[in-house]
Design a protein around this motif. Structure first.
Motif, PDB file in Angstrom:
ATOM      1  N   MET A   1       0.833  -1.177   0.000  1.00 14.16           N
ATOM      2  CA  MET A   1       0.000   0.000   0.000  1.00 14.16           C
ATOM      3  C   MET A   1       0.884   1.249   0.000  1.00 14.16           C
ATOM      4  SD  MET A   1      -2.733   1.052   2.866  1.00 14.16           S
ATOM      5  CE  MET A   1      -4.035   2.113   2.464  1.00 14.16           C
ATOM      6  N   VAL A   2       0.630   2.135  -0.930  1.00 13.14           N
ATOM      7  CA  VAL A   2       1.384   3.380  -1.019  1.00 13.14           C
ATOM      8  C   VAL A   2       0.724   4.405  -0.098  1.00 13.14           C
ATOM      9  CG1 VAL A   2       2.071   5.270  -2.526  1.00 13.14           C
ATOM     10  CG2 VAL A   2       2.065   2.930  -3.390  1.00 13.14           C
ATOM     11  N   ARG A   3       1.548   5.022   0.711  1.00 11.50           N
ATOM     12  CA  ARG A   3       1.041   6.020   1.631  1.00 11.50           C
ATOM     13  C   ARG A   3       1.520   7.391   1.180  1.00 11.50           C
ATOM     14  NH1 ARG A   3       1.304   5.507   8.136  1.00 11.50           N
ATOM     15  NH2 ARG A   3      -0.046   7.283   8.478  1.00 11.50           N
ATOM     16  N   LEU A   4       0.594   8.253   0.886  1.00 13.40           N
ATOM     17  CA  LEU A   4       0.949   9.592   0.434  1.00 13.40           C
ATOM     18  C   LEU A   4       1.227  10.484   1.631  1.00 13.40           C
ATOM     19  CD1 LEU A   4      -1.708  10.078  -2.373  1.00 13.40           C
ATOM     20  CD2 LEU A   4       0.677   9.434  -2.632  1.00 13.40           C
ATOM     21  N   TRP A   5       2.223  11.341   1.467  1.00 12.38           N
ATOM     22  CA  TRP A   5       2.548  12.289   2.517  1.00 12.38           C
ATOM     23  C   TRP A   5       1.487  13.365   2.546  1.00 12.38           C
ATOM     24  CZ3 TRP A   5       3.675  17.536   1.954  1.00 12.38           C
ATOM     25  CH2 TRP A   5       4.113  18.162   3.117  1.00 12.38           C
ATOM     26  N   LYS A   6       1.087  13.752   3.751  1.00 13.27           N
ATOM     27  CA  LYS A   6       0.094  14.805   3.908  1.00 13.27           C
ATOM     28  C   LYS A   6       0.607  15.768   4.971  1.00 13.27           C
ATOM     29  CE  LYS A   6      -4.759  15.571   4.899  1.00 13.27           C
ATOM     30  NZ  LYS A   6      -6.011  14.976   5.317  1.00 13.27           N
ATOM     31  N   PRO A   7       0.728  17.063   4.628  1.00 15.39           N
ATOM     32  CA  PRO A   7       1.241  18.029   5.602  1.00 15.39           C
ATOM     33  C   PRO A   7       0.252  18.225   6.740  1.00 15.39           C
ATOM     34  CG  PRO A   7       0.507  19.156   3.636  1.00 15.39           C
ATOM     35  CD  PRO A   7       0.420  17.679   3.354  1.00 15.39           C
ATOM     36  N   SER A   8       0.753  18.767   7.812  1.00 22.18           N
ATOM     37  CA  SER A   8      -0.055  19.021   8.995  1.00 22.18           C
ATOM     38  C   SER A   8      -1.247  19.907   8.671  1.00 22.18           C
ATOM     39  CB  SER A   8       0.816  19.699  10.054  1.00 22.18           C
ATOM     40  OG  SER A   8       0.029  20.221  11.085  1.00 22.18           O
ATOM     41  N   GLY A   9      -2.415  19.501   9.143  1.00 19.86           N
ATOM     42  CA  GLY A   9      -3.621  20.289   8.920  1.00 19.86           C
ATOM     43  C   GLY A   9      -3.539  21.660   9.563  1.00 19.86           C
ATOM     44  N   VAL A  10      -2.845  21.745  10.686  1.00 15.98           N
ATOM     45  CA  VAL A  10      -2.696  23.021  11.386  1.00 15.98           C
ATOM     46  C   VAL A  10      -1.919  24.005  10.519  1.00 15.98           C
ATOM     47  CG1 VAL A  10      -1.700  24.145  13.420  1.00 15.98           C
ATOM     48  CG2 VAL A  10      -2.859  21.942  13.661  1.00 15.98           C
ATOM     49  N   VAL A  11      -0.830  23.538   9.938  1.00 12.53           N
ATOM     50  CA  VAL A  11      -0.004  24.402   9.086  1.00 12.53           C
ATOM     51  C   VAL A  11      -0.794  24.837   7.856  1.00 12.53           C
ATOM     52  CG1 VAL A  11       2.076  24.529   7.659  1.00 12.53           C
ATOM     53  CG2 VAL A  11       2.172  23.427   9.900  1.00 12.53           C
ATOM     54  N   LEU A  12      -1.493  23.898   7.244  1.00 14.65           N
ATOM     55  CA  LEU A  12      -2.289  24.251   6.060  1.00 14.65           C
ATOM     56  C   LEU A  12      -3.382  25.246   6.402  1.00 14.65           C
ATOM     57  CD1 LEU A  12      -2.654  20.857   4.178  1.00 14.65           C
ATOM     58  CD2 LEU A  12      -1.188  22.789   3.614  1.00 14.65           C
ATOM     59  N   GLU A  13      -3.998  25.103   7.559  1.00 21.75           N
ATOM     60  CA  GLU A  13      -5.042  26.042   7.978  1.00 21.75           C
ATOM     61  C   GLU A  13      -4.462  27.439   8.189  1.00 21.75           C
ATOM     62  OE1 GLU A  13      -8.731  27.525   8.680  1.00 21.75           O
ATOM     63  OE2 GLU A  13      -8.235  25.549   7.889  1.00 21.75           O
ATOM     64  N   LYS A  14      -3.275  27.517   8.788  1.00 18.25           N
ATOM     65  CA  LYS A  14      -2.612  28.819   8.962  1.00 18.25           C
ATOM     66  C   LYS A  14      -2.351  29.469   7.603  1.00 18.25           C
ATOM     67  CE  LYS A  14       0.166  27.983  13.115  1.00 18.25           C
ATOM     68  NZ  LYS A  14       1.570  27.890  13.575  1.00 18.25           N
ATOM     69  N   ILE A  15      -1.792  28.692   6.692  1.00 15.02           N
ATOM     70  CA  ILE A  15      -1.480  29.220   5.364  1.00 15.02           C
ATOM     71  C   ILE A  15      -2.759  29.693   4.677  1.00 15.02           C
ATOM     72  CG2 ILE A  15      -0.643  28.618   3.051  1.00 15.02           C
ATOM     73  CD1 ILE A  15       1.383  26.747   4.493  1.00 15.02           C
ATOM     74  N   LYS A  16      -3.808  28.908   4.779  1.00 14.57           N
ATOM     75  CA  LYS A  16      -5.099  29.263   4.168  1.00 14.57           C
ATOM     76  C   LYS A  16      -5.618  30.581   4.736  1.00 14.57           C
ATOM     77  CE  LYS A  16      -9.865  27.720   3.868  1.00 14.57           C
ATOM     78  NZ  LYS A  16     -10.842  26.747   4.351  1.00 14.57           N
ATOM     79  N   GLN A  17      -5.564  30.731   6.041  1.00 13.99           N
ATOM     80  CA  GLN A  17      -6.061  31.960   6.677  1.00 13.99           C
ATOM     81  C   GLN A  17      -5.220  33.175   6.270  1.00 13.99           C
ATOM     82  OE1 GLN A  17      -8.898  32.345   8.329  1.00 13.99           O
ATOM     83  NE2 GLN A  17      -9.329  30.173   8.033  1.00 13.99           N
ATOM     84  N   PHE A  18      -3.891  33.020   6.265  1.00 12.96           N
ATOM     85  CA  PHE A  18      -3.029  34.125   5.841  1.00 12.96           C
ATOM     86  C   PHE A  18      -3.257  34.474   4.370  1.00 12.96           C
ATOM     87  CE2 PHE A  18      -0.077  33.056   9.485  1.00 12.96           C
ATOM     88  CZ  PHE A  18      -0.279  34.258  10.154  1.00 12.96           C
ATOM     89  N   ALA A  19      -3.413  33.466   3.530  1.00 13.21           N
ATOM     90  CA  ALA A  19      -3.652  33.715   2.102  1.00 13.21           C
ATOM     91  C   ALA A  19      -4.988  34.420   1.878  1.00 13.21           C
ATOM     92  CB  ALA A  19      -3.606  32.401   1.326  1.00 13.21           C
ATOM     93  N   THR A  20      -6.000  34.040   2.652  1.00 15.05           N
ATOM     94  CA  THR A  20      -7.307  34.697   2.550  1.00 15.05           C
ATOM     95  C   THR A  20      -7.204  36.161   2.973  1.00 15.05           C
ATOM     96  OG1 THR A  20      -8.467  32.613   2.943  1.00 15.05           O
ATOM     97  CG2 THR A  20      -9.698  34.641   3.352  1.00 15.05           C
ATOM     98  N   LEU A  21      -6.514  36.415   4.067  1.00 13.71           N
ATOM     99  CA  LEU A  21      -6.322  37.794   4.523  1.00 13.71           C
ATOM    100  C   LEU A  21      -5.546  38.599   3.495  1.00 13.71           C
ATOM    101  CD1 LEU A  21      -6.572  39.984   6.663  1.00 13.71           C
ATOM    102  CD2 LEU A  21      -4.528  39.034   7.756  1.00 13.71           C
ATOM    103  N   ARG A  22      -4.511  37.989   2.930  1.00 20.57           N
ATOM    104  CA  ARG A  22      -3.706  38.665   1.899  1.00 20.57           C
ATOM    105  C   ARG A  22      -4.580  39.057   0.714  1.00 20.57           C
ATOM    106  NH1 ARG A  22      -1.120  37.434  -2.729  1.00 20.57           N
ATOM    107  NH2 ARG A  22       0.864  38.455  -3.131  1.00 20.57           N
ATOM    108  N   GLU A  23      -5.415  38.146   0.268  1.00 26.15           N
ATOM    109  CA  GLU A  23      -6.302  38.425  -0.867  1.00 26.15           C
ATOM    110  C   GLU A  23      -7.273  39.565  -0.546  1.00 26.15           C
ATOM    111  OE1 GLU A  23      -7.807  38.398  -4.591  1.00 26.15           O
ATOM    112  OE2 GLU A  23      -6.036  37.333  -3.885  1.00 26.15           O
ATOM    113  N   ARG A  24      -7.814  39.574   0.654  1.00 25.11           N
ATOM    114  CA  ARG A  24      -8.731  40.651   1.058  1.00 25.11           C
ATOM    115  C   ARG A  24      -8.028  42.001   1.069  1.00 25.11           C
ATOM    116  NH1 ARG A  24     -11.529  37.324   5.934  1.00 25.11           N
ATOM    117  NH2 ARG A  24     -12.970  36.131   4.646  1.00 25.11           N
ATOM    118  N   MET A  25      -6.785  42.011   1.533  1.00 26.98           N
ATOM    119  CA  MET A  25      -6.036  43.271   1.563  1.00 26.98           C
ATOM    120  C   MET A  25      -5.743  43.765   0.154  1.00 26.98           C
ATOM    121  SD  MET A  25      -3.518  42.600   4.802  1.00 26.98           S
ATOM    122  CE  MET A  25      -2.817  44.246   4.803  1.00 26.98           C
ATOM    123  N   ILE A  26      -5.427  42.857  -0.757  1.00 25.94           N
ATOM    124  CA  ILE A  26      -5.169  43.239  -2.147  1.00 25.94           C
ATOM    125  C   ILE A  26      -6.427  43.828  -2.772  1.00 25.94           C
ATOM    126  CG2 ILE A  26      -4.686  42.313  -4.452  1.00 25.94           C
ATOM    127  CD1 ILE A  26      -2.684  40.384  -3.047  1.00 25.94           C
TER     128      ILE A  26
END
Length: 94
Positions: free
Chosen positions: A1-26
């Motif tokens: 069985m091949v196991r795909l690497w998946k980054p931490s959900g916490v880190v992805l959530e932080k990035i998502k929130q920062f990216a959303t804020l960045r887009e709103r500011m733009i």
């Protein structure tokens, strides 16, 4: 069985929130600048200059905020070495 690497959900959530804020500011920055550029295009440079002087500090603050957010996004990416490496490959950053 091949196991795909998946980054931490916490880190992805932080990035998502920062990216959303960045887009709103733009979007906010564009909403402030677009009418001024429209005045310039219509040849009303004096009025455009007057309006720009009125919001110059706001534009400068938004620019500074965008830079801080981009630093935070990079910090989040660096928390997960594989994610940062993938990002570097995709953006040709070294």
């Amino acid at each position: 069985m091949v196991r795909l690497w998946k980054p931490s959900g916490v880190v992805l959530e932080k990035i998502k929130q920062f990216a959303t804020l960045r887009e709103r500011m733009i979007v906010t920055q564009k909403r402030l600048i677009t009418p001024i550029n429209d005045l310039r295009d219509a040849g009303q440079n004096q009025m455009a200059d007057l309006l720009f002087k009125s919001i110059k500090k706001s534009i400068t603050a938004i620019d500074a905020g965008l830079k801080r957010i981009e630093v935070k996004i990079m910090e989040c990416l660096k928390e997960v070495v594989c994610l940062y490496h993938f990002f570097s490959l995709m953006t040709h950053n070294t």
